[in-house]
Write a protein that holds these residues in place. Sequence first.
Motif, PDB file in Angstrom:
ATOM      1  N   MET A   1      81.550 -22.362  -6.387  1.00  0.00           N
ATOM      2  CA  MET A   1      82.759 -23.116  -6.705  1.00  0.00           C
ATOM      3  C   MET A   1      83.896 -22.246  -7.257  1.00  0.00           C
ATOM      4  N   PRO A   2      83.628 -21.192  -8.049  1.00  0.00           N
ATOM      5  CA  PRO A   2      84.718 -20.373  -8.572  1.00  0.00           C
ATOM      6  C   PRO A   2      85.628 -19.871  -7.450  1.00  0.00           C
ATOM      7  N   THR A   3      86.934 -19.898  -7.687  1.00  0.00           N
ATOM      8  CA  THR A   3      87.895 -19.531  -6.641  1.00  0.00           C
ATOM      9  C   THR A   3      88.680 -18.278  -6.982  1.00  0.00           C
ATOM     10  N   GLY A   4      88.409 -17.688  -8.144  1.00  0.00           N
ATOM     11  CA  GLY A   4      89.117 -16.465  -8.506  1.00  0.00           C
ATOM     12  C   GLY A   4      90.421 -16.720  -9.241  1.00  0.00           C
ATOM     13  N   ASP A   5      90.812 -17.985  -9.411  1.00  0.00           N
ATOM     14  CA  ASP A   5      92.061 -18.294 -10.113  1.00  0.00           C
ATOM     15  C   ASP A   5      91.780 -18.904 -11.480  1.00  0.00           C
ATOM     16  N   GLY A   6      90.668 -18.510 -12.074  1.00  0.00           N
ATOM     17  CA  GLY A   6      90.328 -19.041 -13.390  1.00  0.00           C
ATOM     18  C   GLY A   6      89.455 -20.274 -13.335  1.00  0.00           C
ATOM     19  N   GLU A   7      89.072 -20.690 -12.125  1.00  0.00           N
ATOM     20  CA  GLU A   7      88.207 -21.864 -12.018  1.00  0.00           C
ATOM     21  C   GLU A   7      86.755 -21.461 -12.250  1.00  0.00           C
ATOM     22  N   TYR A   8      86.011 -22.313 -12.964  1.00  0.00           N
ATOM     23  CA  TYR A   8      84.592 -22.042 -13.191  1.00  0.00           C
ATOM     24  C   TYR A   8      83.825 -23.351 -13.214  1.00  0.00           C
ATOM     25  N   LYS A   9      82.536 -23.261 -12.846  1.00  0.00           N
ATOM     26  CA  LYS A   9      81.697 -24.453 -12.800  1.00  0.00           C
ATOM     27  C   LYS A   9      81.318 -24.891 -14.203  1.00  0.00           C
ATOM     28  N   VAL A  10      81.393 -26.210 -14.452  1.00  0.00           N
ATOM     29  CA  VAL A  10      80.983 -26.770 -15.732  1.00  0.00           C
ATOM     30  C   VAL A  10      79.595 -27.391 -15.617  1.00  0.00           C
ATOM     31  N   THR A  11      79.357 -28.148 -14.540  1.00  0.00           N
ATOM     32  CA  THR A  11      78.038 -28.738 -14.340  1.00  0.00           C
ATOM     33  C   THR A  11      77.822 -29.092 -12.876  1.00  0.00           C
ATOM     34  N   ASP A  12      76.560 -29.255 -12.518  1.00  0.00           N
ATOM     35  CA  ASP A  12      76.133 -29.637 -11.170  1.00  0.00           C
ATOM     36  C   ASP A  12      74.917 -30.535 -11.381  1.00  0.00           C
ATOM     37  N   THR A  13      75.044 -31.830 -11.085  1.00  0.00           N
ATOM     38  CA  THR A  13      73.971 -32.756 -11.437  1.00  0.00           C
ATOM     39  C   THR A  13      73.823 -33.887 -10.431  1.00  0.00           C
ATOM     40  N   GLN A  14      72.654 -34.516 -10.442  1.00  0.00           N
ATOM     41  CA  GLN A  14      72.410 -35.689  -9.603  1.00  0.00           C
ATOM     42  C   GLN A  14      73.076 -36.903 -10.242  1.00  0.00           C
ATOM     43  N   ALA A  15      73.617 -37.796  -9.404  1.00  0.00           N
ATOM     44  CA  ALA A  15      74.309 -38.971  -9.933  1.00  0.00           C
ATOM     45  C   ALA A  15      74.468 -40.022  -8.843  1.00  0.00           C
ATOM     46  N   ARG A  16      74.925 -41.188  -9.283  1.00  0.00           N
ATOM     47  CA  ARG A  16      75.373 -42.225  -8.345  1.00  0.00           C
ATOM     48  C   ARG A  16      76.852 -42.445  -8.606  1.00  0.00           C
ATOM     49  N   PHE A  17      77.602 -42.777  -7.588  1.00  0.00           N
ATOM     50  CA  PHE A  17      79.027 -43.020  -7.796  1.00  0.00           C
ATOM     51  C   PHE A  17      79.506 -44.197  -6.958  1.00  0.00           C
ATOM     52  N   ALA A  18      80.652 -44.743  -7.380  1.00  0.00           N
ATOM     53  CA  ALA A  18      81.204 -45.925  -6.721  1.00  0.00           C
ATOM     54  C   ALA A  18      82.703 -45.971  -6.939  1.00  0.00           C
ATOM     55  N   VAL A  19      83.392 -46.708  -6.063  1.00  0.00           N
ATOM     56  CA  VAL A  19      84.826 -46.960  -6.230  1.00  0.00           C
ATOM     57  C   VAL A  19      84.968 -48.379  -6.769  1.00  0.00           C
ATOM     58  N   ALA A  20      85.530 -48.521  -7.976  1.00  0.00           N
ATOM     59  CA  ALA A  20      85.666 -49.839  -8.599  1.00  0.00           C
ATOM     60  C   ALA A  20      87.044 -50.445  -8.370  1.00  0.00           C
ATOM     61  N   VAL A  21      88.056 -49.584  -8.228  1.00  0.00           N
ATOM     62  CA  VAL A  21      89.428 -50.045  -7.976  1.00  0.00           C
ATOM     63  C   VAL A  21      90.008 -49.201  -6.848  1.00  0.00           C
ATOM     64  N   ARG A  22      90.596 -49.868  -5.866  1.00  0.00           N
ATOM     65  CA  ARG A  22      91.234 -49.159  -4.747  1.00  0.00           C
ATOM     66  C   ARG A  22      92.619 -49.751  -4.523  1.00  0.00           C
ATOM     67  N   GLU A  23      93.622 -48.878  -4.430  1.00  0.00           N
ATOM     68  CA  GLU A  23      95.015 -49.298  -4.254  1.00  0.00           C
ATOM     69  C   GLU A  23      95.424 -50.336  -5.299  1.00  0.00           C
ATOM     70  N   GLY A  24      94.930 -50.123  -6.532  1.00  0.00           N
ATOM     71  CA  GLY A  24      95.312 -50.988  -7.639  1.00  0.00           C
ATOM     72  C   GLY A  24      94.566 -52.304  -7.713  1.00  0.00           C
ATOM     73  N   ARG A  25      93.638 -52.551  -6.787  1.00  0.00           N
ATOM     74  CA  ARG A  25      92.906 -53.815  -6.775  1.00  0.00           C
ATOM     75  C   ARG A  25      91.421 -53.589  -7.031  1.00  0.00           C
TER      76      ARG A  25
END
Length: 290
Positions: A1-25
């Motif tokens: 993930m590091p890109t050479g512009d000061g970016e660094y990895k904080v974490t890498d983990t298993q998870a579930r995700f969802a979209v609860a609001v889309r286009e304000g609704r």
Amino acid sequence: MPTGDGEYKVTDTQARFAVAVREGRAINDVSWTPGRVLLSNRRLILASNDGKRTVPLSRLQGLGGRHDANQSIARVSNYVSFDLGEQVLLVAAAEHESFERDVYRALLDQRTLMAKHPAVEGGVVQDTGWEQARVKIDENGLGAALEGGAFVEFDLDDISGLDAAKRTVDGEKKPVIEVSHTDDEDTSIETHLAGTPRRMRFVESWLRKGEERSSTNVDLSSRDREVLMALYSGVSPFEIPAFLGSDVDEVEETFERLIELEVVEEVRVRREVALNSRGRNIASEAMNEQ
């Protein structure tokens, strides 16, 4: 993930995700997608069998809040909600507390604020100037290294109050958070923090978790309150049964309950306990109500 512009990895983990609001609704038929979450100090990446989505953290407007549109979401006790304005993403990580702390680390670690410390000490306003402070998130709360050499620790368990206001800082109006907490000597102090509106929004959100822990809105019995007031008055834990005219086993059970409620902490196995910040707040209020 590091890109050479000061970016660094904080974490890498298993998870579930969802979209609860889309286009304000709000979406009613929200469902969880299992996958993997990669987080750096610059972006959030959600990867699943359906593909990969990248969210720059610069788009993030806020964190927290429940979005229980249906039972599928409501049944999940802990998740982090990422407010992107017109869209809200939910991420339920395998280790919620660790992931939530990592999100704040990604947003705040090594960032700079202004600090006035102590602004108030023992109830007395101090003639303290503003100085730069570099922030670090840890499992206990937030630390700030001041340019003058001091290091201020905001332990979440020691925060008793938080006020947000607009103040003039070095001639410029800025959002300021006034944090009431205790120092290593258990002295009540107030430290003021200031910065950009976006950065202070996340600082306030993180520190609010401490204020919530110190909340006096705890369901206590009259016996619980009697024990707290006795401790607050300086009665030794060993003397409380005689002081209250109670059975030793009954007082031991009360200690157990207060420890579970995180109002007192165990000092040693012989059931010696000491009030913590939250317990002092509750006992003080109970005394004032007498």
